[in-house]
Structures are given as C-alpha cells and as structure tokens.
Write a protein that holds these residues in place. Structure first.
Motif, short mmCIF file in Angstrom:
data_model
loop_
_atom_site.label_atom_id
_atom_site.label_comp_id
_atom_site.label_asym_id
_atom_site.label_seq_id
_atom_site.Cartn_x
_atom_site.Cartn_y
_atom_site.Cartn_z
N PRO A 47 45.77 7.22 -10.04
CA PRO A 47 45.14 7.47 -11.34
C PRO A 47 43.61 7.47 -11.25
N ASN A 48 43.05 6.58 -10.45
CA ASN A 48 41.60 6.52 -10.30
C ASN A 48 41.05 7.83 -9.72
N ASN A 49 41.70 8.34 -8.67
CA ASN A 49 41.25 9.59 -8.08
C ASN A 49 41.42 10.77 -9.03
N ALA A 50 42.48 10.74 -9.82
CA ALA A 50 42.68 11.80 -10.82
C ALA A 50 41.56 11.78 -11.85
N LEU A 51 41.14 10.58 -12.25
CA LEU A 51 40.05 10.46 -13.22
C LEU A 51 38.73 10.91 -12.63
N LYS A 52 38.47 10.53 -11.38
CA LYS A 52 37.22 10.94 -10.74
C LYS A 52 37.15 12.47 -10.60
N ALA A 53 38.27 13.08 -10.23
CA ALA A 53 38.30 14.55 -10.12
C ALA A 53 38.10 15.20 -11.48
N ALA A 54 38.73 14.66 -12.49
CA ALA A 54 38.59 15.22 -13.85
C ALA A 54 37.16 15.08 -14.35
N ALA A 55 36.52 13.96 -14.03
CA ALA A 55 35.14 13.73 -14.48
C ALA A 55 34.17 14.71 -13.82
N LYS A 56 34.49 15.18 -12.62
CA LYS A 56 33.63 16.15 -11.92
C LYS A 56 33.85 17.58 -12.40
N SER A 57 34.94 17.81 -13.10
CA SER A 57 35.31 19.15 -13.52
C SER A 57 34.63 19.55 -14.83
#
Length: 139
Positions: A47-57
């Motif tokens: 979940p943390n990596n999914a959030l970090k990727a979403a925040a960069k998008s």
C-alpha cells in the motif's frame, strides 16, 4: 433416540470447533508490529508503494489510492496498541497516533480525489515513518 443422537452430534461439533479455534487471540487483539509493517510497507505492491506511485502521477489511480488508504486505516491504529520495540512508550504512542491520523487523512483524500492533497499526505506519512524509526526501530 433421534434427539439424543442429534444432541451428541452437536456436542461433538462444538468440541471439534473448540479444538481448532485459536485460544489466545481475540478480535480485539491488535496486529503485532511486524504484521503491521509487512501489511503496509513490504513488497513492491505494498500500500505504501502504491501511494508513493500515485502521489508522483499527474493522474492518480484513485481506486488504488482508496484500496491503500483502507489498508492503512485498518492497520495503522493498531500500532499504538503495541509495546514499542525500543524507546519510550509516550513517544511511541504519539508517533503511532500520527501514523493513524495520516491514515485517516488518506481516506479523505481518496474520497475527494485531490491530487495535491495526496502528495502532501504521502509526504507527511513518510516523515511520520522516519520520525518513528529514528527512535523506535531496533538496529
């Protein structure tokens, strides 16, 4: 005779279920620190990596953000209910509460689908992790 057989069958079923049911865990027991860290942060699909990727998008996958925020909301509050692996209990509770607060904010961000707020919340979440690890993470 039928009721006696039926009663004996029910008693055997209850005993069998009691034998395989966990004896020392209840629904109110918090997840342990290792489980929480694994559920939230381990692996490339965490979940943390999914959030970090979403925040960069520029166009976050809001379904993934919502799913990640739900996992954070489920496990983050349990952190404060554990003993700190090292360090002061008051500090542990304060920092764990901050993580739980960020998890709650993530749910709001996912509902509003606000990309700028997502970036800020994910950044705050990362800062919260670092602050806690600096004090409470065993070497």
């Amino acid at each position: 005779m039928k009721s006696l057989i039926c009663g004996a069958g029910m008693a055997a079923l209850v005993l069998a279920l009691a034998a395989v049911a966990p004896t020392n865990a209840s629904a109110d027991d918090p997840a342990d620190v290792g489980t929480i860290m694994t559920k939230l942060f381990a692996g490339k699909n965490s979940p943390n990596n999914a959030l970090k990727a979403a925040a960069k998008s520029d166009s976050p996958d809001w379904a993934k953000v919502k799913e990640a925020s739900e996992v954070f909301s489920k496990f983050a509050p349990d952190l404060a209910r554990n003993e700190p692996p090292q360090g002061d209990k008051d500090s542990w509770e304060r920092l764990a509460k901050a993580l739980a607060d960020h998890a709650a904010a993530l749910r709001d961000v996912a509902d509003k689908q606000d990309a700028d707020q997502l970036k800020a919340t994910v950044k705050a979440l990362g800062s919260s992790c670092k602050a806690c690890h600096d004090v409470h993470r065993p070497e």
